[in-house]
Design an enzyme around this catalytic site. Structure first.
Site, PDB file in Angstrom:
ATOM      1  N   GLU A 130       0.842  -1.210   0.000  1.00  0.00           N
ATOM      2  CA  GLU A 130       0.000   0.000   0.000  1.00  0.00           C
ATOM      3  C   GLU A 130       0.875   1.258   0.000  1.00  0.00           C
ATOM      4  O   GLU A 130       0.642   2.215  -0.728  1.00  0.00           O
ATOM      5  CB  GLU A 130      -0.903  -0.044   1.242  1.00  0.00           C
ATOM      6  CG  GLU A 130      -1.738   1.181   1.508  1.00  0.00           C
ATOM      7  CD  GLU A 130      -2.963   1.291   0.632  1.00  0.00           C
ATOM      8  OE1 GLU A 130      -2.802   1.226  -0.593  1.00  0.00           O
ATOM      9  OE2 GLU A 130      -4.063   1.470   1.187  1.00  0.00           O
ATOM     10  N   THR A 182      -4.228   9.121  -4.099  1.00  0.00           N
ATOM     11  CA  THR A 182      -4.319   9.191  -2.637  1.00  0.00           C
ATOM     12  C   THR A 182      -3.335  10.220  -2.084  1.00  0.00           C
ATOM     13  O   THR A 182      -3.676  10.998  -1.184  1.00  0.00           O
ATOM     14  CB  THR A 182      -4.060   7.800  -2.021  1.00  0.00           C
ATOM     15  OG1 THR A 182      -5.063   6.921  -2.515  1.00  0.00           O
ATOM     16  CG2 THR A 182      -4.124   7.828  -0.510  1.00  0.00           C
TER      17      THR A 182
HETATM   18  N1  HSE Z   1      -7.339   6.655   4.922  1.00  0.00           N
HETATM   19  C1  HSE Z   1      -6.817   6.887   3.603  1.00  0.00           C
HETATM   20  C2  HSE Z   1      -7.110   8.300   3.207  1.00  0.00           C
HETATM   21  C3  HSE Z   1      -7.484   5.938   2.659  1.00  0.00           C
HETATM   22  O1  HSE Z   1      -8.250   8.729   3.396  1.00  0.00           O
HETATM   23  O2  HSE Z   1      -6.212   8.985   2.721  1.00  0.00           O
HETATM   24  C4  HSE Z   1      -7.032   6.075   1.248  1.00  0.00           C
HETATM   25  O3  HSE Z   1      -6.162   5.056   0.902  1.00  0.00           O
END
Ligand code: HSE
Length: 308
Positions: A130, A182
């Site tokens: 990830e 992201t």
């Molecule tokens: N918790 C993460 C975010 C999830 O909101 O950036 C996205 O991979």
């Protein structure tokens, strides 16, 4: 190496699930990535990607193979020579945990070949996959994809994961035809939040955990709110306000952003076709964007389909 071939599935997930930024994750029953990992003496690490969505073919750049290799390293397995076929069931950059699905899938497949059952080891290897893609080692999507149900990270440093069995409700997912990285969606978040926002979020988060335990769908909807990330990210999703309003008018119980977006999801007891159509129409008319939409439910996590 105990086995020569493993086939697994690894599901989409909704990270944050309202108030739980980087902590909550809801596993979805569909879509899933399907990965077959084989011992292949002639190969170094050959990757083939099937289906309509793409993924890198270099083993150090592909999140599934990277997580698989990290798992092998952690198990001190020095064997080389693998081939991996990845059928990507979900679009990368959509907010449904595509990289987490692949990372968990790669780590679960390698664990199956090695006969490893230690889920914490699989979780850590998956989180490294990830991190390769998003630049951040957050555990919300990977925990939900691995354990299934509703998960939260109760301690970020020790990565204590708690899994709860959610009630069965419908999840209507809208995927607008835009991509949000992201890293970019994290980059726009403030480094500090106000005390009232933090207090409100922890109140909703506590309410959400209780609602999941009580299997109370109305209470889940009441607590599906956020002041830490969603308010800043809404601006990255054209038409978000209109989609939210039309989903609620069509009978949805609550609406929020899937992970870092652009996925928008609604939860509902019934009337899912009407809600789905209203969301698609709202983003088209308010932002001129086409979108895919589908209906799913909470799911049970990555599965080993076969190993031999
Ligand atoms: N918790 C993460 C975010 C999830 O909101 O950036 C996205 O991979």
């Amino acid at each position: 190496m105990r086995f020569r071939e493993a086939e697994i599935t690894s599901p989409a997930t909704i990270a944050n699930f309202g108030p739980g930024f980087d902590s909550f994750g809801l596993c979805l029953a569909s879509p899933v990535d399907r990965i077959t990992l084989k011992k292949d003496e002639g190969a170094d690490f050959i990757i083939r990607v099937e289906g309509e969505h793409d993924a890198p073919l270099a083993p150090e750049e592909n999140t599934a193979s990277y997580a698989a290799l990290k798992l092998a390293e952690r198990c001190e397995c020095e064997e080389k020579g693998f081939s991996m076929v990845i059928h990507k069931g979900m679009k990368p950059g959509s907010g449904l945990g595509s990289s987490a699905a692949s990372s968990v899938g790669g780590a679960v497949a390698m664990a199956a070949l090695l006969g490893v059952r230690d889920k914490r080891m699989i979780l850590e290897a998956a989180a490294m996959g990830e991190e390769l893609i998003s630049g951040s080692r957050h555990f919300d999507n990977v925990a939900a994809a691995l354990y299934g149900g509703f998960t939260f990270v109760s301690d970020q440093a020790s990565r204590r994961i708690v899994r709860l069995e959610p009630p069965s409700f419908n999840v209507v997912v809208l995927l607008p035809e835009i991509e949000i990285r992201t890293g970019d969606a994290r980059g726009i978040l403030p480094a500090n939040v106000s005390l009232p926002d933090a207090v409100q979020n922890l109140s909703w988060a506590a309410g959400m955990v209780h609602s999941m335990m009580a299997k109370d769908i109305d209470a889940i909807a009441l607590n599906l709110n956020d002041r830490l990330a969603a308010p800043y990210r809404q601006g990255l999703i054209p038409g978000y306000a209109a989609v939210r309003e039309s989903a609620l008018n069509a009978g949805a119980l609550a609406v929020s952003i899937g992970g870092s977006g652009p996925a928008i999801f609604a939860i509902a007891r019934e009337g899912t076709d009407r809600i789905r159509d209203a969301m698609v129409e709202a983003i088209r008319s308010s932002a001129g964007l086409e979108a895919e939409a589908f209906v799913t439910k909470p799911g049970t996590g990555a599965k080993v389909v076969s190993v031999r």
